[in-house]
Write an enzyme that holds these catalytic residues in place. Structure first.
Site, short mmCIF file in Angstrom:
data_model
loop_
_atom_site.label_atom_id
_atom_site.label_comp_id
_atom_site.label_asym_id
_atom_site.label_seq_id
_atom_site.Cartn_x
_atom_site.Cartn_y
_atom_site.Cartn_z
CG ASN A 9 18.92 64.74 71.32
OD1 ASN A 9 19.76 64.72 72.22
ND2 ASN A 9 18.37 63.62 70.84
CD1 TRP A 10 22.98 70.16 71.67
CD2 TRP A 10 24.61 70.26 73.21
NE1 TRP A 10 23.16 71.48 72.02
CE2 TRP A 10 24.15 71.56 72.96
CE3 TRP A 10 25.63 70.06 74.15
CZ2 TRP A 10 24.68 72.67 73.61
CZ3 TRP A 10 26.16 71.16 74.81
CH2 TRP A 10 25.69 72.47 74.53
CE LYS A 11 20.22 62.57 67.89
NZ LYS A 11 19.86 61.77 66.73
CG HIS A 94 16.15 59.73 70.70
ND1 HIS A 94 16.83 58.93 69.82
CD2 HIS A 94 16.08 60.95 70.12
CE1 HIS A 94 17.15 59.64 68.75
NE2 HIS A 94 16.71 60.88 68.90
CD GLU A 96 20.04 58.51 68.26
OE1 GLU A 96 20.42 59.18 69.24
OE2 GLU A 96 19.92 59.00 67.11
CD GLU A 166 13.48 62.48 67.00
OE1 GLU A 166 13.97 63.60 66.82
OE2 GLU A 166 14.10 61.55 67.54
N GLY A 172 19.45 61.30 61.41
CA GLY A 172 20.88 61.31 61.12
C GLY A 172 21.23 60.76 59.75
CB SER A 212 17.51 64.68 58.31
OG SER A 212 18.26 63.51 58.59
N GLY A 233 18.84 67.17 65.87
CA GLY A 233 20.10 66.53 66.25
C GLY A 233 21.27 67.28 65.64
N GLY A 234 21.76 66.78 64.51
CA GLY A 234 22.96 67.33 63.87
C GLY A 234 22.97 68.84 63.74
O1 G3H Z 1 16.69 63.96 68.49
C1 G3H Z 1 16.91 64.32 67.36
C2 G3H Z 1 16.71 63.45 66.25
O2 G3H Z 1 17.12 62.16 66.51
C3 G3H Z 1 17.10 63.97 64.91
O3 G3H Z 1 18.47 63.89 64.70
O4 G3H Z 1 18.50 65.90 63.25
O5 G3H Z 1 20.53 64.46 63.48
O6 G3H Z 1 18.51 63.65 62.23
P1 G3H Z 1 19.05 64.51 63.33
#
Ligand code: G3H
Length: 249
Positions: A9-11, A94, A96, A166, A172, A212, A233-234
């Site tokens: 998930n690139w966000k 999500h 967010e 999640e 994050g 994470s 994500g990251g």
């Molecule tokens: O969609 C992915 C998640 O929100 C995890 O993000 O891997 O940066 O903690 P993260």
């Protein structure tokens, strides 16, 4: 259990102009992975992502959709638009978006139903806050989110849905749930799905962990019986890191 799926998930990261080359990098780096490999990108990157992924093992997903078919919804994107572009997956619920964009259990349910109707695979996110975990109400909260998300969805359609667990406090933050904490909730989700549907349906549903997940901690999490993949994500923003995770699944 469910099919193993690792989805990035690139966000709100990466530019349309970087997308084609980056997806090609991901294709190369993740070759030989046994799981389904998915990259979910911002709307504006989707055309380039779909083009780059054509004919490869990498599938493309969106990070959101609107639940209506069409009409006066300025700035929104429909399931049919995503399908028309060649997108296969779409994230909803999500944390967010729940926090910043008024996403609710009701809109998650409407989005999941619309995605399924149009042939997209929904990735339905759920998860508790740190306060809820400390208050000991994690599973009660998740049960509400899951029941509402799946309301009115048949067992056949439910089998196509991906659930991403999640914990909000792990997103994050570099603070991952332990393997056992993640397994406990993912196992609880499987049980909930079994009660909502039946054992066969619950087993067929992919349950991912997200929060994470990285090259160092992925193997332990993915070895757990009820964790069928990850929403990353990251670590999805560097192809080498992402590939370590897809190869561990
Ligand atoms: O969609 C992915 C998640 O929100 C995890 O993000 O891997 O940066 O903690 P993260």
């Amino acid at each position: 259990m469910g099919k193993y799926i690792i989805a990035g998930n690139w966000k709100m990261n990466k530019l349309p102009s970087e997308t084609y080359d980056y997806i090609k990098e991901v294709i190369d780096a993740t070759k030989g992975s046994e799981c389904e490999v998915v990259c979910c990108t911002p709307f504006v990157c989707l055309p380039q992502a779909v083009e780059a992924a054509k004919g490869s093992h990498v599938k493309i997903g969106a990070e959101n959709l609107h639940f209506e078919d069409k009409g006066a919804f300025t700035g929104e994107v429909s399931a049919e638009m995503l399908k028309d572009l060649g997108v296969d997956y779409v994230i909803m619920g999500h944390s967010e978006r729940r926090e910043y964009n008024n996403e609710t259990d009701e809109t998650v349910n409407l989005k999941a139903k619309k995605a399924l109707e149009k042939g997209l695979i929904p990735i339905v996110c759920c998860g508790e806050s740190l306060e809820q975990r400390e208050a000991g109400i994690t599973m009660d909260w998740i049960a509400i989110q899951i029941k509402k998300a799946f309301a009115g969805i048949s067992a056949d359609d439910a089998k196509k849905v991906v659930v991403a667990y999640e914990p909000i406090w792990a997103i994050g933050t570099g603070k991952t749930a332990t393997d056992d904490q993640a397994e406990e909730v993912c196992g609880g989700i499987r049980e909930l799905l079994e009660n909502l549907y039946d054992a066969e349906t619950a087993k067929a549903i992919t349950i991912q962990y997200g929060g994470s997940m990285n090259p160092k901690n992925c193997a332990g999490l993915l070895a757990k019986p009820n964790i069928d993949g990850g929403l990353i994500g990251g670590a999805s923003l560097k192809s080498a890191d992402f590939a370590v995770i897809t190869k561990a699944a």
